[in-house]
Motif scaffolding. Structure first.
Motif, PDB file in Angstrom:
ATOM      1  N   THR A 180       0.854  -0.940   0.161  1.00 56.89           N
ATOM      2  CA  THR A 180       0.055   0.101  -0.220  1.00 56.89           C
ATOM      3  C   THR A 180       0.856   1.163  -0.043  1.00 56.89           C
ATOM      4  N   THR A 326       1.982  -1.404  -4.931  1.00 58.34           N
ATOM      5  CA  THR A 326       0.559  -1.422  -4.608  1.00 58.34           C
ATOM      6  C   THR A 326      -0.020  -1.681  -6.190  1.00 58.34           C
ATOM      7  N   GLU A 331     -11.680  -1.713  -7.235  1.00 59.64           N
ATOM      8  CA  GLU A 331     -12.066  -2.097  -5.924  1.00 59.64           C
ATOM      9  C   GLU A 331     -11.038  -2.024  -4.938  1.00 59.64           C
ATOM     10  N   ARG A 332      -9.822  -1.683  -5.042  1.00 55.74           N
ATOM     11  CA  ARG A 332      -8.845  -1.184  -4.227  1.00 55.74           C
ATOM     12  C   ARG A 332      -8.212  -0.187  -4.735  1.00 55.74           C
ATOM     13  N   TRP A 334      -6.424   3.358  -4.103  1.00 59.54           N
ATOM     14  CA  TRP A 334      -5.916   4.172  -3.142  1.00 59.54           C
ATOM     15  C   TRP A 334      -5.946   5.675  -3.799  1.00 59.54           C
ATOM     16  N   PRO A 346      -8.805   3.283   0.561  1.00 57.32           N
ATOM     17  CA  PRO A 346      -9.905   2.632  -0.509  1.00 57.32           C
ATOM     18  C   PRO A 346     -10.906   2.262   0.505  1.00 57.32           C
TER      19      PRO A 346
END
Length: 346
Positions: A180, A326, A331-332, A334, A346
């Motif tokens: 991340t 990352t 759906e994810r 950042w 997210p």
């Protein structure tokens, strides 16, 4: 003589005492010819785009060559003839540095060069004998961003990597590779002065995350801004020396892919791109490349709304790309809020 054989004898014969490492092969060639160093190595690995190498590949990159794939060894971007004559062979960075009097890291301010610097320092920081010979030459412009000839006469500012510099490089490199962007964002709260170019690098890369309102990274937004007059040719929006797109995060192939993503998607923000995708196949066919070059780009109504922040590009188009370690997906996702300089989870 085998390439790696009798290196001490080869070193004496070539009187190789000064090694320069830079991030552009054309500049490396000019520096080699001009004679400011006995050996100049270019590392052109792209770290700002795509999936990063695995941990094992990263460890092996600066090590002596054994079974590394092409492109995953630090000597792969240097012409073989340049390393054969001084007897470098397939040596690792630490092994070669130990036999030189000095090692100069000529690094530009662009994020990819700064990431290579972090990687290199992190790899070498536990080898006191090697790192004691290192100095960082801080260039004020991207190494590959202008005519390389003037670099031969430069005497860039020197920074000796002290312990705090090495520890910060290790922390930053681990942060960029994390799954991340949180640890990379947290660097903004740290003391980054030991690496003077790191704060700008951190912000430049965070700004390439999808913006909270528009869903565009900073380079994508700049492309749309430059297309505003309409009838704009594709290469007019590419970055380069003395060109209006001053964003220096991404290079030629990467910006071409970003423009594809804006024009060749479910709900395009750009119209008029007559050829593609932006890949080597297209470049190998002159007629296709001419069609691409002659395209006249305009923003769609959706593109206007996205740039104004009234529509979000990511809500209407699939997202799947890498930012450091990352993986960004719909759906994810950042995101980055430029107004508050904050990371949006997210």
């Amino acid at each position: 003589m085998a390439l790696g054989l009798c290196f001490d004898e080869a070193l004496k014969r070539a009187e190789m005492t000064r090694l320069i490492v830079t991030t552009d092969s054309s500049t490396a060639g000019v520096l080699q010819q001009a004679g400011p160093a006995d050996l100049v190595i270019a590392i052109e690995r792209r770290l700002v785009w795509g999936l990063l190498p695995s941990a094992a590949e990263l460890d092996a990159f600066f090590a002596p060559r054994t079974t590394q794939s092409r492109g995953l060894h630090w000597l792969d971007d240097t012409p073989p003839w340049r390393v054969v004559e001084p007897g470098v062979g397939d040596r690792g960075l630490i092994e070669l540095s130990a036999e030189c009097d000095s090692v100069e890291l000529w690094m530009g301010p662009e994020p990819n060069a700064q990431l290579i610097l972090l990687w290199l320092l992190d790899h070498c920081r536990r080898e006191r004998a090697a790192i004691s010979k290192f100095v960082i030459r801080q260039l004020d412009m991207a190494v590959g961003g202008a005519d390389p000839q003037p670099f031969a006469k430069l005497n860039p500012r020197i920074l000796a990597p002290a312990q705090d510099c090495l520890e910060l490089a290790g922390r930053a490199w681990r942060a960029y590779r994390a799954p991340t962007p949180q640890a990379w964002f947290d660097l903004l709260e740290a003391d980054l002065t030991p690496l003077p170019r790191l704060e700008r690098c951190v912000l430049d890369l965070l700004e390439e995350l999808p913006h909270l309102a528009s869903g565009l990274g900073a380079t994508e937004a700049r492309i749309l801004q430059l297309i505003a007059p309409g009838g704009v040719h594709p290469f007019d929006v590419f970055p380069g020396h003395q060109k209006p797109n001053e964003r220096g995060v991404y290079g030629y192939w990467e910006v071409g892919t970003l423009l594809d993503g804006l024009a060749r998607c479910q709900r395009p923000a750009v119209s008029g791109l007559d050829e593609g995708p932006f890949a080597l196949d297209m470049h190998n066919e002159p007629a296709r490349l001419d069609r691409y070059r002659g395209s006249r780009l305009s923003r769609t109504e959706f593109g206007n709304a996205v740039l104004a922040g009234d529509e979000n590009f990511c809500r209407h188009n699939p997202i799947r790309r890498w930012w450091g370690g990352t993986e960004l997906t719909n759906e994810r996702l950042w995101r980055w809020d430029r107004a508050t300089r904050s990371l949006v989870v997210p």
